[in-house]
Scaffold this motif. Structure first.
Motif, PDB file in Angstrom:
ATOM      1  N   ALA A  76      -7.317   2.788  -1.782  1.00 36.72           N
ATOM      2  CA  ALA A  76      -7.122   1.485  -1.123  1.00 36.72           C
ATOM      3  C   ALA A  76      -6.175   0.688  -2.013  1.00 36.72           C
ATOM      4  O   ALA A  76      -6.587   0.220  -3.078  1.00 36.72           O
ATOM      5  CB  ALA A  76      -8.450   0.758  -0.957  1.00 36.72           C
ATOM      6  N   PRO A  77      -4.914   0.547  -1.649  1.00 40.25           N
ATOM      7  CA  PRO A  77      -3.917  -0.050  -2.540  1.00 40.25           C
ATOM      8  C   PRO A  77      -4.300  -1.413  -3.111  1.00 40.25           C
ATOM      9  O   PRO A  77      -4.074  -1.672  -4.303  1.00 40.25           O
ATOM     10  CB  PRO A  77      -2.668  -0.144  -1.660  1.00 40.25           C
ATOM     11  N   LEU A  78      -4.884  -2.293  -2.305  1.00 33.94           N
ATOM     12  CA  LEU A  78      -5.244  -3.612  -2.812  1.00 33.94           C
ATOM     13  C   LEU A  78      -6.338  -3.517  -3.869  1.00 33.94           C
ATOM     14  O   LEU A  78      -6.310  -4.228  -4.882  1.00 33.94           O
ATOM     15  CB  LEU A  78      -5.690  -4.503  -1.651  1.00 33.94           C
ATOM     16  N   LEU A  79      -7.293  -2.629  -3.666  1.00 36.02           N
ATOM     17  CA  LEU A  79      -8.332  -2.410  -4.668  1.00 36.02           C
ATOM     18  C   LEU A  79      -7.747  -1.762  -5.909  1.00 36.02           C
ATOM     19  O   LEU A  79      -8.091  -2.125  -7.048  1.00 36.02           O
ATOM     20  CB  LEU A  79      -9.438  -1.530  -4.088  1.00 36.02           C
ATOM     21  N   GLY A  80      -6.845  -0.807  -5.712  1.00 34.66           N
ATOM     22  CA  GLY A  80      -6.210  -0.138  -6.844  1.00 34.66           C
ATOM     23  C   GLY A  80      -5.469  -1.111  -7.743  1.00 34.66           C
ATOM     24  O   GLY A  80      -5.402  -0.920  -8.966  1.00 34.66           O
ATOM     25  N   MET A  87      -5.028  -6.021   3.541  1.00 37.46           N
ATOM     26  CA  MET A  87      -4.056  -4.940   3.435  1.00 37.46           C
ATOM     27  C   MET A  87      -2.746  -5.510   2.920  1.00 37.46           C
ATOM     28  O   MET A  87      -2.390  -6.652   3.232  1.00 37.46           O
ATOM     29  CB  MET A  87      -3.834  -4.270   4.799  1.00 37.46           C
ATOM     30  N   ILE A  88      -2.039  -4.726   2.107  1.00 36.40           N
ATOM     31  CA  ILE A  88      -0.752  -5.176   1.584  1.00 36.40           C
ATOM     32  C   ILE A  88       0.351  -4.267   2.098  1.00 36.40           C
ATOM     33  O   ILE A  88       0.130  -3.092   2.382  1.00 36.40           O
ATOM     34  CB  ILE A  88      -0.735  -5.181   0.049  1.00 36.40           C
ATOM     35  N   GLY A  89       1.551  -4.834   2.218  1.00 33.90           N
ATOM     36  CA  GLY A  89       2.712  -4.068   2.627  1.00 33.90           C
ATOM     37  C   GLY A  89       3.495  -3.574   1.425  1.00 33.90           C
ATOM     38  O   GLY A  89       3.113  -3.787   0.266  1.00 33.90           O
ATOM     39  N   ARG A  90       4.612  -2.958   1.686  1.00 35.91           N
ATOM     40  CA  ARG A  90       5.430  -2.397   0.614  1.00 35.91           C
ATOM     41  C   ARG A  90       5.979  -3.481  -0.307  1.00 35.91           C
ATOM     42  O   ARG A  90       6.108  -3.271  -1.508  1.00 35.91           O
ATOM     43  CB  ARG A  90       6.576  -1.587   1.215  1.00 35.91           C
ATOM     44  N   LEU A  91       6.311  -4.642   0.262  1.00 39.70           N
ATOM     45  CA  LEU A  91       6.870  -5.701  -0.563  1.00 39.70           C
ATOM     46  C   LEU A  91       5.877  -6.142  -1.623  1.00 39.70           C
ATOM     47  O   LEU A  91       6.211  -6.230  -2.811  1.00 39.70           O
ATOM     48  CB  LEU A  91       7.270  -6.895   0.307  1.00 39.70           C
ATOM     49  N   THR A  92       4.639  -6.433  -1.222  1.00 42.35           N
ATOM     50  CA  THR A  92       3.633  -6.875  -2.177  1.00 42.35           C
ATOM     51  C   THR A  92       3.357  -5.803  -3.219  1.00 42.35           C
ATOM     52  O   THR A  92       3.227  -6.102  -4.413  1.00 42.35           O
ATOM     53  CB  THR A  92       2.329  -7.260  -1.454  1.00 42.35           C
ATOM     54  N   ALA A  93       3.269  -4.554  -2.778  1.00 43.14           N
ATOM     55  CA  ALA A  93       3.042  -3.456  -3.724  1.00 43.14           C
ATOM     56  C   ALA A  93       4.177  -3.375  -4.735  1.00 43.14           C
ATOM     57  O   ALA A  93       3.951  -3.194  -5.946  1.00 43.14           O
ATOM     58  CB  ALA A  93       2.894  -2.141  -2.974  1.00 43.14           C
TER      59      ALA A  93
END
Length: 400
Positions: A267-271, A335-341
């Motif tokens: 889960a990218p936001l958790l990661g 959920m996050i998109g590519r920009l936030t990541a």
């Protein structure tokens, strides 16, 4: 009613974002000038003003936004009255904006620091009042935050004494050590201890939260120990703290493993939260190695461990945590998109560049500039994406 005043996190995060961008803009300009051989025009030593802004300028504002929103839920009490949380946050934020201008007008630092003390004393009274009203059997995280807030208030009071020349400039190192090891780091560790296992249990199934309180007490105790040793050493990069810092690093790195760092990236936001926390263990390992080397007569690394902690842990965790809270409290999907990541991982790149600069003196000036400018650009783009959430109504029509 103005939407910005609809919830404590809106005002705290908005003013924190403004102060953060102003602080990084000033520092980026200074670093670029130095790289070009231009002497900065400042009546205050830039390093000292940098410490004031980065420790006390914007991080406490984000803390107020969070604790006045989530803290009452921890304690099972009503939120504080709007005039109180709004007044303390605005007072503190006004102080931060004054300090930003102190490089041109030194009197603004003293005025800003006084507003910081007034706003923070009010905030401490608010939080202590929530704790007194609570019947919750578990107030340990809340009281840990209160202790750190109290030490932060002491650091801010000493900061006023230094900026008004009421005490010797040698007290500046005490202010930095107390603010970092007694205030900011205990708050970050306390919130990490409470929230990361909770968020993980919501997202990762099955997941057994692990957050024994002996672990939190050990972290806080070791932070205060390092702070005391740093004060004794005059806040040099080579405080004699190898053994406690090594134990501390082991506890932090073990916690990252026990909290399932690798699994969190499903889960990218958790990661993002887990990856930021990992910097705490890395930073303390660097502190331990640096101190051990100094004991052997080898002085390496300069302020690399310090920036692993402040840029690596504090700034990346700030971006990750505020992003999650901003999404959740604005009624948007978590959920996050590519920009936030991309922006998030750029903060890690900034931390790596700043840490690396201490080991390559020939390229240090260029790396300082790259890190400062990249940090400013990254945070500015993040602000364009997320700050509007604090001034616009929730898209789901709910209050808050």
């Amino acid at each position: 009613m103005c939407t910005l005043r609809a919830a404590p996190h809106r005002v705290g995060f908005f003013m924190g974002s403004v102060a953060m961008l102003a602080s990084f803009a000033w520092w980026a300009l200074l670093m670029v000038q130095r790289a070009q051989g231009v002497a900065p025009l400042s009546a205050i030593p830039p390093a000292w003003l940098h410490a004031d802004l980065m420790l006390f300028g914007f991080l406490p504002l984000f803390m107020l936004g969070f604790i006045n929103t989530a803290g009452p839920k921890w304690l099972g009490v009503d939120p504080p009255a709007r005039p109180h949380w709004l007044g303390s946050t605005v007072l503190y934020g006004a102080g931060s904006l004054l300090v930003v201008g102190a490089s041109r007008w030194p009197v603004l630092q003293a005025l800003g620091d006084v507003l910081h003390v007034a706003g923070w004393a009010w905030a401490i009274a608010i939080w202590a009042g929530r704790i007194r009203r609570s019947a919750s059997p578990d107030q340990r995280h809340a009281r840990s935050v209160l202790l750190a807030f109290g030490l932060g208030g002491l650091a801010l009071a000493l900061q006023v004494a230094v900026s008004t020349h009421a005490v010797s400039a040698r007290w500046a190192s005490v202010v930095v050590s107390l603010g970092l090891w007694g205030f900011l780091l205990p708050v970050f560790l306390t919130v990490s201890h409470r929230m990361i296992p909770f968020f993980s249990s919501v997202v990762l199934q099955p997941y057994q939260p692990w957050r024994p309180f002996w672990l939190l007490y050990a972290w806080i105790g070791l932070s205060l120990t390092h702070g005391a040793l740093a004060i004794a050493a005059g806040f040099t990069p080579y405080a004699c703290s190898a053994l406690p810092d090594l134990v501390w690093a082991g506890l932090l790195l073990y916690t990252s493993w026990r909290w399932q760092l690798r699994r969190s990236f499903k889960a990218p936001l958790l990661g993002m939260l887990h990856a930021s926390f990992a910097w705490a263990g890395i930073a303390m390992l660097l502190f331990a190695l640096q101190s051990a080397a100094a004991a052997a007569g080898v002085y390496i690394g300069g302020y690399a461990p310090l920036h692993a902690l402040t840029l690596g842990y504090f700034c990346s965790m700030l971006l990750a945590f505020v992003t999650r809270v901003s999404l959740g409290h604005s009624g948007r999907p978590l959920m996050i998109g590519r920009l936030t990541a991309c922006l998030y991982w750029l903060v890690h790149a900034v931390a790596l560049a700043r840490v690396s600069a201490e080991f390559v003196p020939a390229h240090a000036s260029a790396l300082f500039s790259i890190a400062a400018v990249t940090a400013l650009g990254t945070l500015a783009v993040w602000a364009v994406r997320y700050v509007p959430m604090y001034v616009l109504p929730r898209p789901d029509g709910q209050a808050g």
